[in-house]
Design a protein around this motif. Sequence first.
Motif, PDB file in Angstrom:
ATOM      1  N   UNK A  19      -1.305 -22.809  10.989  1.00  0.00           N
ATOM      2  CA  UNK A  19      -1.116 -21.543  11.704  1.00  0.00           C
ATOM      3  C   UNK A  19      -1.994 -21.509  12.954  1.00  0.00           C
ATOM      4  N   UNK A  20      -3.215 -22.010  12.838  1.00  0.00           N
ATOM      5  CA  UNK A  20      -4.129 -22.030  13.986  1.00  0.00           C
ATOM      6  C   UNK A  20      -3.537 -22.832  15.140  1.00  0.00           C
ATOM      7  N   UNK A  78      -6.935  -4.507  14.823  1.00  0.00           N
ATOM      8  CA  UNK A  78      -6.441  -5.593  13.980  1.00  0.00           C
ATOM      9  C   UNK A  78      -7.446  -6.016  12.923  1.00  0.00           C
ATOM     10  N   UNK A  79      -8.596  -5.351  12.882  1.00  0.00           N
ATOM     11  CA  UNK A  79      -9.671  -5.803  11.996  1.00  0.00           C
ATOM     12  C   UNK A  79      -9.252  -5.827  10.533  1.00  0.00           C
ATOM     13  N   UNK A  80      -8.434  -4.867  10.113  1.00  0.00           N
ATOM     14  CA  UNK A  80      -8.020  -4.821   8.722  1.00  0.00           C
ATOM     15  C   UNK A  80      -7.149  -5.985   8.307  1.00  0.00           C
ATOM     16  N   UNK A  81      -6.518  -6.629   9.276  1.00  0.00           N
ATOM     17  CA  UNK A  81      -5.627  -7.740   8.960  1.00  0.00           C
ATOM     18  C   UNK A  81      -6.258  -9.104   9.091  1.00  0.00           C
ATOM     19  N   UNK A  82      -7.483  -9.190   9.652  1.00  0.00           N
ATOM     20  CA  UNK A  82      -8.077 -10.506   9.878  1.00  0.00           C
ATOM     21  C   UNK A  82      -9.450 -10.669   9.247  1.00  0.00           C
ATOM     22  N   UNK A  83     -10.232  -9.596   9.152  1.00  0.00           N
ATOM     23  CA  UNK A  83     -11.580  -9.735   8.600  1.00  0.00           C
ATOM     24  C   UNK A  83     -11.506 -10.045   7.111  1.00  0.00           C
ATOM     25  N   UNK A  87      -6.024 -15.077   7.771  1.00  0.00           N
ATOM     26  CA  UNK A  87      -5.594 -14.956   9.159  1.00  0.00           C
ATOM     27  C   UNK A  87      -6.789 -14.997  10.115  1.00  0.00           C
ATOM     28  N   UNK A  88      -7.897 -14.397   9.705  1.00  0.00           N
ATOM     29  CA  UNK A  88      -9.106 -14.481  10.512  1.00  0.00           C
ATOM     30  C   UNK A  88      -9.641 -15.898  10.582  1.00  0.00           C
TER      31      UNK A  88
END
Length: 224
Positions: A19-20, A78-83, A87-88
């Motif tokens: 993904x990266x 977007x913090x809720x989806x990556x931290x 995905x983070x």
Amino acid sequence: MISAEEWGIVRLTLLVGGVACAGTLPVAFALAWVLARWRFPGRVLLDAVVHLPLVVPPVVTGWVLLLAFAPGGPFGALSGGVLFRWTGAAIAAGVMALPLMVRGIRLGLEGVDPRLEQAARTLGASRMRVVRTITVPLAMPGVLAALVLGFARSIGEFGATITFVSNVPGQTQTLPLAIYAALQQPGGESTVWRLAAVSVALSLAALVASEALARRSGRGSHVL
């Protein structure tokens, strides 16, 4: 024998790396195109900024990402989806792989003979058609080499990832983080050996593939 839990770590590492690289590729291609084909004031500065993750401590990169995605930061929505999520980890790995991918793609683009592009233009081909039918196909070995090298860098990422999204089993614990966690546990040497062997095998295969693809560019260009 590798346990089911350890296979899960390997699968997560491959997911994060894939993904990266997929997410970073369009950005890397655009930056490589600008650096290879454009001449403008500040070009050297842009080149330096792009390669900054190679020279600053990865912890600093992770800290900057944490500030950017923290609530109140530029990407706080977007913090809720990556931290503390995979995905983070993919974002951190992509940022660290970006300089190597830009370098590899740039070498591929610079290896294209501009006379071929000029000849196509004189024959009536549009600029976009020249890029699509001549530039990109001829630069493709360099692009693929950069993609594979970026993948190798992504699956080995540690400092920025652990700083940005911590070491959460099942979410952000890729191979390097799992090896680090095993080193902290008494009797974890056997786990370290198994995961380190997998990590070395994946990275070595990616590096060999990257060099082989780079040599296909026709000028023996190396991305390493």
